[in-house]
Write a protein that holds these residues in place. Structure first.
Motif, PDB file in Angstrom:
ATOM      1  N   CYS A 179      42.739  45.447  36.295  1.00  0.00           N
ATOM      2  CA  CYS A 179      42.060  44.263  36.630  1.00  0.00           C
ATOM      3  C   CYS A 179      40.507  44.336  36.443  1.00  0.00           C
ATOM      4  CB  CYS A 179      42.411  43.998  38.244  1.00  0.00           C
ATOM      5  SG  CYS A 179      43.982  43.440  38.568  1.00  0.00           S
ATOM      6  N   THR A 180      39.772  43.199  36.579  1.00  0.00           N
ATOM      7  CA  THR A 180      38.565  43.077  36.562  1.00  0.00           C
ATOM      8  C   THR A 180      38.260  42.212  37.523  1.00  0.00           C
ATOM      9  OG1 THR A 180      38.463  43.390  33.994  1.00  0.00           O
ATOM     10  CG2 THR A 180      36.415  42.631  34.883  1.00  0.00           C
ATOM     11  N   PRO A 181      37.187  42.520  38.482  1.00  0.00           N
ATOM     12  CA  PRO A 181      36.514  43.828  38.785  1.00  0.00           C
ATOM     13  C   PRO A 181      37.532  44.869  38.939  1.00  0.00           C
ATOM     14  CG  PRO A 181      36.110  42.347  40.551  1.00  0.00           C
ATOM     15  CD  PRO A 181      36.865  41.625  39.738  1.00  0.00           C
ATOM     16  N   ARG A 182      37.189  46.308  38.715  1.00  0.00           N
ATOM     17  CA  ARG A 182      38.176  47.123  39.073  1.00  0.00           C
ATOM     18  C   ARG A 182      38.239  47.636  40.484  1.00  0.00           C
ATOM     19  NH1 ARG A 182      40.135  49.183  34.535  1.00  0.00           N
ATOM     20  NH2 ARG A 182      38.862  49.284  32.560  1.00  0.00           N
ATOM     21  N   THR A 183      39.388  47.583  40.801  1.00  0.00           N
ATOM     22  CA  THR A 183      39.751  47.823  42.281  1.00  0.00           C
ATOM     23  C   THR A 183      40.857  48.836  42.304  1.00  0.00           C
ATOM     24  OG1 THR A 183      41.434  46.286  42.466  1.00  0.00           O
ATOM     25  CG2 THR A 183      39.129  45.652  43.177  1.00  0.00           C
ATOM     26  N   ALA A 184      40.867  49.576  43.634  1.00  0.00           N
ATOM     27  CA  ALA A 184      42.038  50.361  43.677  1.00  0.00           C
ATOM     28  C   ALA A 184      43.617  49.861  43.523  1.00  0.00           C
ATOM     29  CB  ALA A 184      41.871  51.154  45.069  1.00  0.00           C
ATOM     30  N   GLY A 240      42.028  36.752  42.683  1.00  0.00           N
ATOM     31  CA  GLY A 240      40.861  36.240  42.078  1.00  0.00           C
ATOM     32  C   GLY A 240      40.387  37.237  41.042  1.00  0.00           C
ATOM     33  N   ALA A 241      41.149  38.212  40.657  1.00  0.00           N
ATOM     34  CA  ALA A 241      40.915  39.146  39.647  1.00  0.00           C
ATOM     35  C   ALA A 241      41.533  38.465  38.310  1.00  0.00           C
ATOM     36  CB  ALA A 241      41.424  40.544  39.793  1.00  0.00           C
ATOM     37  N   LEU A 242      40.625  39.241  37.206  1.00  0.00           N
ATOM     38  CA  LEU A 242      41.103  38.849  35.915  1.00  0.00           C
ATOM     39  C   LEU A 242      42.126  40.029  35.466  1.00  0.00           C
ATOM     40  CD1 LEU A 242      40.873  36.677  33.828  1.00  0.00           C
ATOM     41  CD2 LEU A 242      38.990  38.224  32.716  1.00  0.00           C
ATOM     42  N   MET A 243      43.358  39.742  35.156  1.00  0.00           N
ATOM     43  CA  MET A 243      44.251  40.744  35.078  1.00  0.00           C
ATOM     44  C   MET A 243      44.781  41.032  33.713  1.00  0.00           C
ATOM     45  SD  MET A 243      48.197  40.984  36.735  1.00  0.00           S
ATOM     46  CE  MET A 243      48.659  39.526  36.264  1.00  0.00           C
ATOM     47  N   THR A 244      44.497  42.232  33.064  1.00  0.00           N
ATOM     48  CA  THR A 244      44.758  42.623  31.707  1.00  0.00           C
ATOM     49  C   THR A 244      46.315  43.405  31.872  1.00  0.00           C
ATOM     50  OG1 THR A 244      42.744  42.521  31.023  1.00  0.00           O
ATOM     51  CG2 THR A 244      44.066  43.372  29.608  1.00  0.00           C
ATOM     52  N   VAL A 245      47.254  42.974  31.131  1.00  0.00           N
ATOM     53  CA  VAL A 245      48.586  43.622  30.950  1.00  0.00           C
ATOM     54  C   VAL A 245      48.714  44.203  29.452  1.00  0.00           C
ATOM     55  CG1 VAL A 245      50.992  43.250  31.070  1.00  0.00           C
ATOM     56  CG2 VAL A 245      49.499  42.034  32.777  1.00  0.00           C
ATOM     57  N   THR A 246      48.955  45.249  29.208  1.00  0.00           N
ATOM     58  CA  THR A 246      48.926  45.723  28.044  1.00  0.00           C
ATOM     59  C   THR A 246      50.704  46.393  27.846  1.00  0.00           C
ATOM     60  OG1 THR A 246      46.897  46.265  27.841  1.00  0.00           O
ATOM     61  CG2 THR A 246      48.085  47.576  26.216  1.00  0.00           C
ATOM     62  N   GLN A 264      45.414  37.251  32.247  1.00  0.00           N
ATOM     63  CA  GLN A 264      45.808  36.274  33.070  1.00  0.00           C
ATOM     64  C   GLN A 264      44.717  36.208  34.424  1.00  0.00           C
ATOM     65  OE1 GLN A 264      48.620  34.114  32.601  1.00  0.00           O
ATOM     66  NE2 GLN A 264      48.062  32.930  34.435  1.00  0.00           N
ATOM     67  N   LYS A 265      44.595  35.239  34.825  1.00  0.00           N
ATOM     68  CA  LYS A 265      43.694  35.168  35.866  1.00  0.00           C
ATOM     69  C   LYS A 265      44.598  34.890  37.210  1.00  0.00           C
ATOM     70  CE  LYS A 265      39.843  33.923  38.500  1.00  0.00           C
ATOM     71  NZ  LYS A 265      38.595  34.708  38.348  1.00  0.00           N
ATOM     72  N   VAL A 266      44.168  35.752  38.211  1.00  0.00           N
ATOM     73  CA  VAL A 266      45.113  35.663  39.321  1.00  0.00           C
ATOM     74  C   VAL A 266      44.631  34.782  40.479  1.00  0.00           C
ATOM     75  CG1 VAL A 266      46.094  37.368  41.142  1.00  0.00           C
ATOM     76  CG2 VAL A 266      45.806  38.382  39.009  1.00  0.00           C
ATOM     77  N   SER A 267      45.308  34.103  41.343  1.00  0.00           N
ATOM     78  CA  SER A 267      44.954  33.101  42.040  1.00  0.00           C
ATOM     79  C   SER A 267      43.946  33.606  43.170  1.00  0.00           C
ATOM     80  CB  SER A 267      46.096  32.298  42.440  1.00  0.00           C
ATOM     81  OG  SER A 267      45.725  31.707  43.769  1.00  0.00           O
ATOM     82  N   ARG A 268      43.232  32.813  43.638  1.00  0.00           N
ATOM     83  CA  ARG A 268      42.410  33.483  44.783  1.00  0.00           C
ATOM     84  C   ARG A 268      43.455  33.771  46.147  1.00  0.00           C
ATOM     85  NH1 ARG A 268      37.992  29.685  45.824  1.00  0.00           N
ATOM     86  NH2 ARG A 268      39.289  28.367  44.222  1.00  0.00           N
TER      87      ARG A 268
END
Length: 144
Positions: free
Chosen positions: A88-93, A99-105, A135-139
Motif C-alpha cells: 500500500c501507498t502510503p506504506r503502513t504496517a 484510502g490507500a493505493l493498493m498494489t497487487v503483484t 486499486q484505490k481502497v475506499s476511505r
C-alpha cells in the motif's frame, strides 16, 4: 554423370522437418507463456478488486484466496507456484488500509514445454511471469 532424380524432394522434406520442428516448438512455448502472463495479470486485477470491495480484512482474505485459486485453475497455473504480494501507498504496517493505493503483484514461473524434470532442467528452463494491478481502497474500507 550421377543421377540426381528424386533427391530434391528428399532434400525439401529433410530441410522442412529441420525448420518446422523448432518453429512448432516456439509457437507452443510462446502460447504457454502468453497463457501464464494473462493468468497472472487476471489474478492480480481480480484479487485487487476483491480486496478493495471486501467489507473487512477477514472477508478480503477469504475472497482473495478463492479468486486466486479460481484464476489459477482457469489458466492452468499451479496454485502453489503463485507468489502474491500486496503493498500500500502510503506504506503502513497493515495493508490494505482505508484510502490507500493498493498494489497487487502476482508472480509465477512458467516451465517450458517438453523439458524433462531431470537434474533440475525443468527449473532452469522456466520463464518468470508477473502481473501487477493497482486499486484505490475506499476511505470507508473496514468500517462497514
Amino acid at each position: 554423370m550421377s543421377d540426381d532424380r528424386g533427391s530434391a524432394a528428399l532434400e525439401f522434406i529433410t530441410v522442412g522437418v529441420i525448420l518446422l520442428v523448432p518453429l512448432v516448438y516456439l509457437i507452443v512455448a510462446l502460447g504457454s507463456i502468453q497463457e501464464h502472463t494473462l493468468g497472472a495479470e487476471a489474478a492480480a486485477r481480480h484479487l485487487a478488486r476483491a480486496i478493495a470491495l471486501a467489507p473487512d480484512a477477514e472477508t478480503a482474505a477469504a475472497h482473495g484466496d478463492l479468486v486466486v485459486e479460481s484464476i489459477a485453475e482457469q489458466y492452468g497455473i499451479d496454485h502453489g507456484a503463485l507468489e502474491v504480494s500486496v503493498t500500500c501507498t502510503p506504506r503502513t504496517a497493515e495493508c490494505p488500509v482505508p484510502g490507500a493505493l493498493m498494489t497487487v503483484t502476482v508472480a509465477t514461473r512458467m516451465p517450458l514445454p517438453l523439458v524433462p524434470p531431470v537434474l533440475g532442467f525443468d527449473a532452469a528452463a522456466s520463464i518468470p511471469v508477473e502481473g501487477t494491478a493497482v486499486q484505490k481502497v475506499s476511505r470507508l474500507w473496514g468500517t462497514r
